[in-house]
Design a protein around this motif. Structure first.
Motif, PDB file in Angstrom:
ATOM      1  N   ILE A 118       1.655  11.695  -5.775  1.00  0.00           N
ATOM      2  CA  ILE A 118       2.663  10.868  -5.442  1.00  0.00           C
ATOM      3  C   ILE A 118       1.118   9.738  -5.525  1.00  0.00           C
ATOM      4  CG2 ILE A 118       3.017   9.242  -3.542  1.00  0.00           C
ATOM      5  CD1 ILE A 118       3.433  12.524  -2.145  1.00  0.00           C
ATOM      6  N   HIS A 119       0.026   9.527  -5.293  1.00  0.00           N
ATOM      7  CA  HIS A 119       0.356   8.593  -5.920  1.00  0.00           C
ATOM      8  C   HIS A 119      -0.434   8.110  -7.500  1.00  0.00           C
ATOM      9  CE1 HIS A 119      -1.440   7.925  -1.616  1.00  0.00           C
ATOM     10  NE2 HIS A 119      -1.466   7.482  -2.502  1.00  0.00           N
ATOM     11  N   TYR A 120       0.087   9.244  -8.369  1.00  0.00           N
ATOM     12  CA  TYR A 120       0.198   9.072  -9.401  1.00  0.00           C
ATOM     13  C   TYR A 120       1.079   8.219 -10.376  1.00  0.00           C
ATOM     14  CZ  TYR A 120      -0.579  10.565 -14.366  1.00  0.00           C
ATOM     15  OH  TYR A 120      -1.509  10.944 -16.092  1.00  0.00           O
ATOM     16  N   GLY A 121       2.309   8.133  -9.064  1.00  0.00           N
ATOM     17  CA  GLY A 121       3.452   7.327  -9.476  1.00  0.00           C
ATOM     18  C   GLY A 121       3.185   5.531 -10.217  1.00  0.00           C
ATOM     19  N   PRO A 205      10.872  11.605  -3.579  1.00  0.00           N
ATOM     20  CA  PRO A 205      11.051  10.163  -3.390  1.00  0.00           C
ATOM     21  C   PRO A 205       9.874   9.186  -3.030  1.00  0.00           C
ATOM     22  CG  PRO A 205      12.159  11.972  -2.184  1.00  0.00           C
ATOM     23  CD  PRO A 205      11.524  12.924  -3.411  1.00  0.00           C
ATOM     24  N   LEU A 206       8.808  10.175  -2.727  1.00  0.00           N
ATOM     25  CA  LEU A 206       7.202   9.881  -2.094  1.00  0.00           C
ATOM     26  C   LEU A 206       6.910   9.179  -4.051  1.00  0.00           C
ATOM     27  CD1 LEU A 206       6.059  11.388   0.308  1.00  0.00           C
ATOM     28  CD2 LEU A 206       7.189   9.444   0.733  1.00  0.00           C
ATOM     29  N   THR A 207       6.630   9.427  -4.776  1.00  0.00           N
ATOM     30  CA  THR A 207       6.636   8.914  -5.792  1.00  0.00           C
ATOM     31  C   THR A 207       6.827   8.010  -6.313  1.00  0.00           C
ATOM     32  OG1 THR A 207       5.759  11.320  -6.353  1.00  0.00           O
ATOM     33  CG2 THR A 207       5.303   9.457  -8.519  1.00  0.00           C
ATOM     34  N   LYS A 208       8.185   7.027  -6.323  1.00  0.00           N
ATOM     35  CA  LYS A 208       9.361   6.762  -6.270  1.00  0.00           C
ATOM     36  C   LYS A 208       8.510   5.476  -5.458  1.00  0.00           C
ATOM     37  CE  LYS A 208      13.882   8.027  -7.606  1.00  0.00           C
ATOM     38  NZ  LYS A 208      14.832   8.629  -7.458  1.00  0.00           N
ATOM     39  N   ILE A 209       8.416   5.604  -3.924  1.00  0.00           N
ATOM     40  CA  ILE A 209       8.178   4.634  -3.233  1.00  0.00           C
ATOM     41  C   ILE A 209       6.530   3.922  -4.108  1.00  0.00           C
ATOM     42  CG2 ILE A 209       7.146   4.016  -0.971  1.00  0.00           C
ATOM     43  CD1 ILE A 209       9.538   5.555   0.021  1.00  0.00           C
ATOM     44  N   GLU A 211       6.143   4.106  -7.321  1.00  0.00           N
ATOM     45  CA  GLU A 211       6.486   3.084  -8.183  1.00  0.00           C
ATOM     46  C   GLU A 211       7.075   2.055  -7.795  1.00  0.00           C
ATOM     47  OE1 GLU A 211       7.852   5.321 -11.227  1.00  0.00           O
ATOM     48  OE2 GLU A 211       7.903   7.126 -10.354  1.00  0.00           O
ATOM     49  N   VAL A 212       7.423   1.762  -6.672  1.00  0.00           N
ATOM     50  CA  VAL A 212       8.234   0.287  -6.627  1.00  0.00           C
ATOM     51  C   VAL A 212       7.069  -0.252  -5.983  1.00  0.00           C
ATOM     52  CG1 VAL A 212       9.334  -0.684  -4.889  1.00  0.00           C
ATOM     53  CG2 VAL A 212      10.652   1.499  -6.132  1.00  0.00           C
ATOM     54  N   GLU A 213       6.621  -0.242  -4.873  1.00  0.00           N
ATOM     55  CA  GLU A 213       4.809  -0.952  -4.387  1.00  0.00           C
ATOM     56  C   GLU A 213       4.114  -1.208  -5.092  1.00  0.00           C
ATOM     57  OE1 GLU A 213       5.649  -1.886  -1.061  1.00  0.00           O
ATOM     58  OE2 GLU A 213       7.801  -1.082  -1.345  1.00  0.00           O
ATOM     59  N   TYR A 214       4.123  -0.528  -6.208  1.00  0.00           N
ATOM     60  CA  TYR A 214       2.786  -1.295  -7.602  1.00  0.00           C
ATOM     61  C   TYR A 214       3.600  -2.060  -7.787  1.00  0.00           C
ATOM     62  CZ  TYR A 214       0.681  -1.322 -11.530  1.00  0.00           C
ATOM     63  OH  TYR A 214      -0.307  -1.566 -12.608  1.00  0.00           O
ATOM     64  N   LEU A 215       4.966  -2.015  -8.672  1.00  0.00           N
ATOM     65  CA  LEU A 215       5.511  -2.895  -9.757  1.00  0.00           C
ATOM     66  C   LEU A 215       5.854  -4.403  -8.378  1.00  0.00           C
ATOM     67  CD1 LEU A 215       8.166  -0.298 -11.350  1.00  0.00           C
ATOM     68  CD2 LEU A 215       6.498  -2.096 -12.315  1.00  0.00           C
ATOM     69  N   LEU A 216       5.877  -3.882  -6.904  1.00  0.00           N
ATOM     70  CA  LEU A 216       6.346  -5.265  -6.406  1.00  0.00           C
ATOM     71  C   LEU A 216       5.081  -6.190  -7.454  1.00  0.00           C
ATOM     72  CD1 LEU A 216       7.893  -4.152  -3.567  1.00  0.00           C
ATOM     73  CD2 LEU A 216       9.059  -5.484  -5.360  1.00  0.00           C
TER      74      LEU A 216
END
Ligand code: PRE
Length: 220
Positions: A118-121, A205-209, A211-216
């Motif tokens: 998940i954190h690999y996102g 879904p958690l991987t995507k979250i 990803e989003v939090e990282y991008l923000l």
């Protein structure tokens, strides 16, 4: 399931295991996540720096390889589907310090492979950002989570991942018989559909979250 409310219990049992929580995903942790040392990645000014040649393809290859570990962990975990007494403090199973230790450590191993995936996102997101900063920057500056989610989502890839993990669960988890069973139907150590649903409803879904939090925070 939004970033404010990330609570994941261990799959398939009733323990209160805490795999991941929104507090674990503050900017500090997103930048310092334990997988930062992954295969040649380094951190510079809080941003993961990829080794040369890292592409979306190679990042996806890593996610694919991680599936094997996760599925073997789930197969192992499925041997104790509920095991409720083990999680009741002071019960015969968990009262000894050795019992508690074994339960805690075993669960941690199962949880770690999922958490790592998940954190690999973060790495997936970084590669995606670098491939198309012009697409991501407006949404990052506008702090538009929905737009980011839409940009990074590939439904066809998600479908492929779900089908692949289901197939892997069938292959890795098939009970081997000598063919003298009454019916010749294959039996599985874990329901392949459950594995696919774990991916579809939790892991992706958690991987995507992540990803989003990282991008923000990518342009901070
Ligand atoms: O492969 C990607 O592009 C990812 O971002 C990873 C992943 C996944 O978790 O498997 C997440 C989002 C995409 O919709 C597809 C797949």
């Amino acid at each position: 399931m939004d970033s404010q409310n990330l609570r994941v219990g261990y799959f398939g049992n009733e323990s209160q295991g805490r795999l991941l929580h929104s507090q674990d995903m503050d900017s500090q942790n997103l930048r310092r996540g334990f997988c930062c040392s992954h295969r040649g990645w380094t951190i510079s000014g809080g941003i993961p720096v990829s080794p040369t040649g890292f592409t979306l393809g190679t990042v996806r290859d890593s996610l694919e390889r991680q599936e094997d570990t996760i599925i073997f962990s789930l197969i192992e975990r499925a041997r104790f589907p509920l095991n409720r007494p083990a999680y009741v403090a002071g019960s015969a199973v968990s009262s000894s310090s050795l019992g508690e230790f074994v339960i805690r450590e075993t669960e941690a191993v199962y949880a770690k492979s999922l958490s790592r995936r998940i954190h690999y996102g973060r790495f997936v997101a970084e590669v995606k950002y670098r491939d198309a900063p012009q697409d991501y920057e407006p949404a990052i500056r506008a702090k538009d989570r929905n737009a980011l989610m839409k940009l990074l989502t590939s439904e066809s890839v998600e479908e492929m991942v779900k089908r692949r993990v289901m197939k892997k669960a069938m292959v890795f988890g098939q009970n081997v018989t000598l063919g003298d069973d009454k019916d010749n139907r294959p039996r599985y150590k874990i329901d392949p559909l459950v594995v696919s649903r774990i991916y579809g409803e939790w892991v992706i879904p958690l991987t995507k979250i992540v990803e989003v939090e990282y991008l923000l925070r990518r342009l901070d």
